[in-house]
Design a protein around this motif. Structure first.
Motif, PDB file in Angstrom:
ATOM      1  N   SER A 182      18.868  18.762 108.175  1.00 21.66           N
ATOM      2  CA  SER A 182      19.189  18.047 106.936  1.00 21.66           C
ATOM      3  C   SER A 182      18.728  18.830 105.707  1.00 21.66           C
ATOM      4  O   SER A 182      17.852  19.687 105.785  1.00 21.66           O
ATOM      5  CB  SER A 182      18.516  16.676 106.949  1.00 21.66           C
ATOM      6  OG  SER A 182      17.125  16.855 106.964  1.00 21.66           O
ATOM      7  N   VAL A 183      19.350  18.520 104.561  1.00 26.32           N
ATOM      8  CA  VAL A 183      18.960  19.131 103.292  1.00 26.32           C
ATOM      9  C   VAL A 183      18.016  18.158 102.591  1.00 26.32           C
ATOM     10  O   VAL A 183      18.361  16.994 102.416  1.00 26.32           O
ATOM     11  CB  VAL A 183      20.210  19.392 102.413  1.00 26.32           C
ATOM     12  CG1 VAL A 183      19.807  19.888 101.039  1.00 26.32           C
ATOM     13  CG2 VAL A 183      21.125  20.397 103.094  1.00 26.32           C
ATOM     14  N   PRO A 184      16.825  18.606 102.184  1.00 27.49           N
ATOM     15  CA  PRO A 184      15.890  17.684 101.518  1.00 27.49           C
ATOM     16  C   PRO A 184      16.508  17.087 100.261  1.00 27.49           C
ATOM     17  O   PRO A 184      17.210  17.783  99.514  1.00 27.49           O
ATOM     18  CB  PRO A 184      14.699  18.574 101.164  1.00 27.49           C
ATOM     19  CG  PRO A 184      14.815  19.764 102.047  1.00 27.49           C
ATOM     20  CD  PRO A 184      16.271  19.955 102.317  1.00 27.49           C
ATOM     21  N   VAL A 241      15.151  16.216  97.493  1.00 27.11           N
ATOM     22  CA  VAL A 241      14.669  16.867  96.264  1.00 27.11           C
ATOM     23  C   VAL A 241      15.496  18.121  95.982  1.00 27.11           C
ATOM     24  O   VAL A 241      15.925  18.370  94.846  1.00 27.11           O
ATOM     25  CB  VAL A 241      13.171  17.251  96.405  1.00 27.11           C
ATOM     26  CG1 VAL A 241      12.697  18.050  95.203  1.00 27.11           C
ATOM     27  CG2 VAL A 241      12.325  16.015  96.581  1.00 27.11           C
ATOM     28  N   ALA A 242      15.741  18.905  97.034  1.00 26.20           N
ATOM     29  CA  ALA A 242      16.531  20.137  96.876  1.00 26.20           C
ATOM     30  C   ALA A 242      17.944  19.791  96.423  1.00 26.20           C
ATOM     31  O   ALA A 242      18.515  20.452  95.547  1.00 26.20           O
ATOM     32  CB  ALA A 242      16.563  20.907  98.183  1.00 26.20           C
ATOM     33  N   LEU A 243      18.488  18.744  97.021  1.00 28.17           N
ATOM     34  CA  LEU A 243      19.846  18.316  96.669  1.00 28.17           C
ATOM     35  C   LEU A 243      19.923  17.949  95.185  1.00 28.17           C
ATOM     36  O   LEU A 243      20.851  18.372  94.469  1.00 28.17           O
ATOM     37  CB  LEU A 243      20.217  17.113  97.537  1.00 28.17           C
ATOM     38  CG  LEU A 243      21.662  16.638  97.489  1.00 28.17           C
ATOM     39  CD1 LEU A 243      22.600  17.721  97.975  1.00 28.17           C
ATOM     40  CD2 LEU A 243      21.834  15.387  98.336  1.00 28.17           C
ATOM     41  N   VAL A 262      17.828  18.854  92.690  1.00 24.84           N
ATOM     42  CA  VAL A 262      17.596  20.036  91.836  1.00 24.84           C
ATOM     43  C   VAL A 262      18.850  20.907  91.780  1.00 24.84           C
ATOM     44  O   VAL A 262      19.310  21.299  90.698  1.00 24.84           O
ATOM     45  CB  VAL A 262      16.386  20.853  92.379  1.00 24.84           C
ATOM     46  CG1 VAL A 262      16.296  22.206  91.688  1.00 24.84           C
ATOM     47  CG2 VAL A 262      15.094  20.078  92.199  1.00 24.84           C
ATOM     48  N   LEU A 263      19.415  21.203  92.944  1.00 21.90           N
ATOM     49  CA  LEU A 263      20.570  22.111  92.999  1.00 21.90           C
ATOM     50  C   LEU A 263      21.809  21.489  92.358  1.00 21.90           C
ATOM     51  O   LEU A 263      22.562  22.171  91.650  1.00 21.90           O
ATOM     52  CB  LEU A 263      20.860  22.514  94.446  1.00 21.90           C
ATOM     53  CG  LEU A 263      19.770  23.366  95.111  1.00 21.90           C
ATOM     54  CD1 LEU A 263      20.061  23.565  96.597  1.00 21.90           C
ATOM     55  CD2 LEU A 263      19.636  24.723  94.425  1.00 21.90           C
ATOM     56  N   ALA A 264      22.017  20.188  92.573  1.00 18.08           N
ATOM     57  CA  ALA A 264      23.180  19.522  91.966  1.00 18.08           C
ATOM     58  C   ALA A 264      23.049  19.507  90.443  1.00 18.08           C
ATOM     59  O   ALA A 264      24.043  19.694  89.722  1.00 18.08           O
ATOM     60  CB  ALA A 264      23.308  18.095  92.503  1.00 18.08           C
ATOM     61  N   ILE A 298      21.375  21.719  88.574  1.00 17.18           N
ATOM     62  CA  ILE A 298      21.600  23.097  88.115  1.00 17.18           C
ATOM     63  C   ILE A 298      23.096  23.424  88.130  1.00 17.18           C
ATOM     64  O   ILE A 298      23.623  24.044  87.202  1.00 17.18           O
ATOM     65  CB  ILE A 298      20.800  24.097  88.982  1.00 17.18           C
ATOM     66  CG1 ILE A 298      19.310  23.941  88.680  1.00 17.18           C
ATOM     67  CG2 ILE A 298      21.259  25.539  88.755  1.00 17.18           C
ATOM     68  CD1 ILE A 298      18.395  24.694  89.621  1.00 17.18           C
TER      69      ILE A 298
END
Lengths: 242, 71
Positions: free
Chosen positions: B13-15, B17-19, B21-23, B25
């Motif tokens: 899975s993708v964390p 928080v990462a999702l 932050v990346l979305a 950006i």
């Protein structure tokens, strides 16, 4: 998944690939932009909107230097942001992508996203140099472009779900996506702006612009693949005590 | 008798928080390079930002080269 490492390698690969894109643009796209803006200048002199004076050229070279310098910065920003989307998709799709190494998987995904998010929209709404766009139609053109990319992107996701559920004749999913995009091609309006610039300039610009964007997708695939292979952010070590 | 061993797990899975932050950006960067007509700087400089269009001019060449509509 090590969250910080995951985010860092995605942003790093996107940013690096964006700088590659900017460098390629400086080398091969800028001559076309200079020629197109030169035509714009001639139109302004002819219409009386500007005068061909030394002062004009001082200002012209100043803002062209600003714009050309922006290729690298804008490349880094755009690369980081598109790379972020690419990284999200890779994070979810890495275990189902074909390929026996992460580099092959990242390149396969880069190729798919290049086709879905760039090449197919490019076929409907190709890039244009300055002199072509009418400021009055910018909102319409931006809306059409985003809408077409959204149809292509979400269409690909939707038909991937169909592909997963089909036990046989999986080709139906590809045909369905092709049908959807064929309808979008037929039904969505053309770019409303008339092209008055020479066609050799337009076609040459479109070709080098295609090479530039392709260099981004190739670079981001390679860089993320190498970094992922080396650092493996999805591998977490757990200690077991018995 | 007790002992410890280390195993390596692959989490698919993708964390979240990462999702997030990346979305964020992704949305910010694409808007800034591909679509901004003075909106971002108008937050600080007001209406003048629409006339100056510093960011638009800075990203102008990449905007054309990357295929975004411009002008």
């Amino acid at each position: 998944m090590r969250t910080s490492l995951f985010i860092v390698i995605i942003l790093l690969s996107g940013c690096s690939a964006g700088i590659v894109h900017g460098l390629v643009n400086l080398a091969i796209v800028e001559p076309y932009l200079d020629r197109a803006i030169g035509i714009e200048n001639q139109h302004m002199f002819a219409s009386g909107e500007a005068k061909d004076t030394p002062q004009f050229w001082v200002e012209y070279y100043s803002y062209r230097a600003w714009q050309k310098g922006g290729q690298l910065l804008a490349g880094a920003i755009l690369g980081t942001s598109i790379g972020a989307l690419y990284g999200i998709v890779f994070g979810y799709a890495r275990n189902i992508l074909p390929g026996n190494s992460f580099i092959k998987k990242t390149l396969v995904l880069a190729a798919i996203m290049w086709v879905v998010l760039y090449l197919i929209p490019f076929a409907k709404y190709p890039s244009n140099p300055p002199t072509v766009g009418d400021p009055e139609t910018i909102i319409l053109r931006q809306t059409l472009y985003v809408l077409f990319i959204a149809i292509s992107g979400f269409g690909a996701l939707g038909f991937y779900q169909v592909y997963k559920r089909l036990k046989s004749r999986k080709m139906i999913a590809f045909i369905g996506y092709a049908g959807l995009m064929g309808m979008a091609f037929a039904l969505m309006p053309q770019n409303p702006d008339a092209i008055t610039a020479p066609m050799d300039l337009i076609n040459g610009f479109r070709a080098v612009s295609l090479v530039g964007v392709s260099s981004f997708w190739l670079s981001v695939g390679l860089i993320l693949g190498v970094l992922w292979q080396k650092l493996q952010p999805d591998k977490v070590k757990q200690s077991k005590f018995q | 008798m007790s002992f410890s061993k280390e195993i390596t797990l692959s989490k698919s899975s993708v964390p979240k928080v990462a999702l997030l932050v990346l979305a964020t950006i992704f949305a910010f960067g694409v808007f800034e390079v591909g679509f901004d007509q003075g909106q971002l700087f108008s937050i600080v400089f007001g209406e003048q930002a629409y006339a100056d269009m510093y960011l638009h001019e800075l990203t102008h060449d990449m905007r054309h080269a990357a295929g975004f509509p411009c002008h």
